[in-house]
Design a protein around this motif. Sequence first.
Motif, PDB file in Angstrom:
ATOM      1  N   GLU A   9      27.335 123.990  56.227  1.00  0.00           N
ATOM      2  CA  GLU A   9      26.961 124.952  57.547  1.00  0.00           C
ATOM      3  C   GLU A   9      26.965 126.401  57.226  1.00  0.00           C
ATOM      4  O   GLU A   9      27.526 126.585  56.840  1.00  0.00           O
ATOM      5  N   LYS A  12      40.811 120.030  64.085  1.00  0.00           N
ATOM      6  CA  LYS A  12      39.233 120.198  64.750  1.00  0.00           C
ATOM      7  C   LYS A  12      38.999 119.814  65.917  1.00  0.00           C
ATOM      8  O   LYS A  12      39.555 118.870  67.002  1.00  0.00           O
ATOM      9  N   GLU A  64      36.925 120.595  57.570  1.00  0.00           N
ATOM     10  CA  GLU A  64      35.412 121.757  57.560  1.00  0.00           C
ATOM     11  C   GLU A  64      36.622 122.617  56.754  1.00  0.00           C
ATOM     12  O   GLU A  64      37.425 123.541  57.479  1.00  0.00           O
TER      13      GLU A  64
HETATM   14 MG    MG Z   1      30.404 122.829  62.665  1.00  0.00          MG
END
Ligand code: MG
Length: 497
Positions: A20, A276, A225
């Motif tokens: 991203e 998350k 992430e």
């Molecule tokens: Mg995201």
Amino acid sequence: MSEYRIQGATGEWEVVIGLEVHAQVTSNAKLFSGAATAFGAEPNTQVSLVDAAMPGMLPVPNMECIRQAVRTGMAINAQINKWSRFDRKNYFYADLPQGYQISQLYHPIVGEGSIEIQLDDKNPESTKTIGIERIHVEQDAGKLMHDQHPTMSYVDLNRSGVALMEIVSRPDMRSPAEAGAYLSKLRTILRYVGSCDGNMDQGSMRADVNVSVRRPGEPYGTRTETKNVNSVRFVMAVVEQEAKRQVALIEDGGAVVQETRLYDPDRNETRSMRSKEDAHDYRYFPDPDLLPLELDDAFLEECRASLPELPDAKRHRYETALGLSAYNAGVLTADVETARWFEALLAETAAKAKKPEAEVAKQAANWLISELFGALNKLGKGLDNSPVSPAAGAELLALIADGTISGSIAKQVLEKMLESGDGAAAIVEREGLKQTSDTGAIEAAIDGILAANADKVDQYKAGKEALFGFFVGQTMKAMAGKANPGVVNELLKKKLA
Ligand code: MG
Ligand code: ADP
């Protein structure tokens, strides 16, 4: 390309990556206010009442930012959504005075597209298509500064409200090299389009790196992430470190938890930051201060018409219409500034030679890549601050093409051009570097060389033809590089016959 695998204690693992990327939109004003966006301004000097979230202020979309997002979408062959909508993403953070970020969750402005990456720069066949899920536009937050005072934190709202594009890839990458190639290619495209300056060291582009591992052929594993990674090299390092960490964890009987991590470049490791969050945690809802965005055909038409020739098309044209090698075409199109410089050089060179561009393209490309890049590199400079302009380069190339100077003298002339900023013809004149075809002088030099190397002359005549190059070299040396190589060859052949 062989497939990238992590070798674990219990066998091989495949890594799966999705990026991203947040790219700051190039525009003079913010997404919903008229405040300036220039990098490096004094803290809190570029903050409007909207950016500071004063009561009663209303956001107004800056259509230039919208236009840049649409042009970017078109450049990756994506679906453009003529109807899109802004949502509020609610959370508290000290650098977010509104208490929410205006973003797009349910109806982004750009839908599915793709980018082609090349894994081996010498092999145009080594391409892979990486899917792009969406691009949406959103506001950036401000910045907290903790290092100004021992016991206080400060906030700088200059970035608050600056327009970002979030470009979300599909989990289509399978190695650090693919992730690096994708990010580089995306940056190249953004810089061609002019929708983001791509300055990763100034934070104009940063990537959230999603990584998971699995046994080849199995379903996707749980991903982590790693946030705000700000260079291609670091993205590749994150993929490698994070994949190894996950493999070791799983093989040790543990499980990967979906979480947000941070990368520490000094220790080359990722660290857990927070668990998350899910979309529903943010209580997204349509922003009641903003109407849906509706784009008409005239607007889309203008966006499309304003796009430049894009890197893949340019590269193809360089190979087919200009006859450049795949490698050279790749080097010259990798950055929009390089391509512009080359095209200016090519136009000047062709004009001076009164020839079509295709006939001088190889000479210009080779000189730029093997001579100028190297010489600039030694000076710690690039094309953007090169003391030699495309027109000055073309002047030098014309002197080589018409036989005024040899290629080796041209190297010296280039060095002097870089030092002094003077033109090639003036330097050649001043330093007496003109190539000579004076057969008398060349013949005298050759006679001297052959007399001094009688043994080698015998070997040559006995069949050791490779020595011819030695005689050419010695003659050129004796002539201080200024002899016309054609004449030297001819005379040497005659004398050795
Ligand atoms: Mg995201
Ligand atoms: P979220 O909105 O929670 O961040 P998304 O489904 O939009 O989740 O995915 C975000 C990013 O994570 C995308 O770039 C996607 O390609 C990537 N991604 C999704 N699943 C995986 C996976 N199993 N492994 C690696 N990357 C993944």
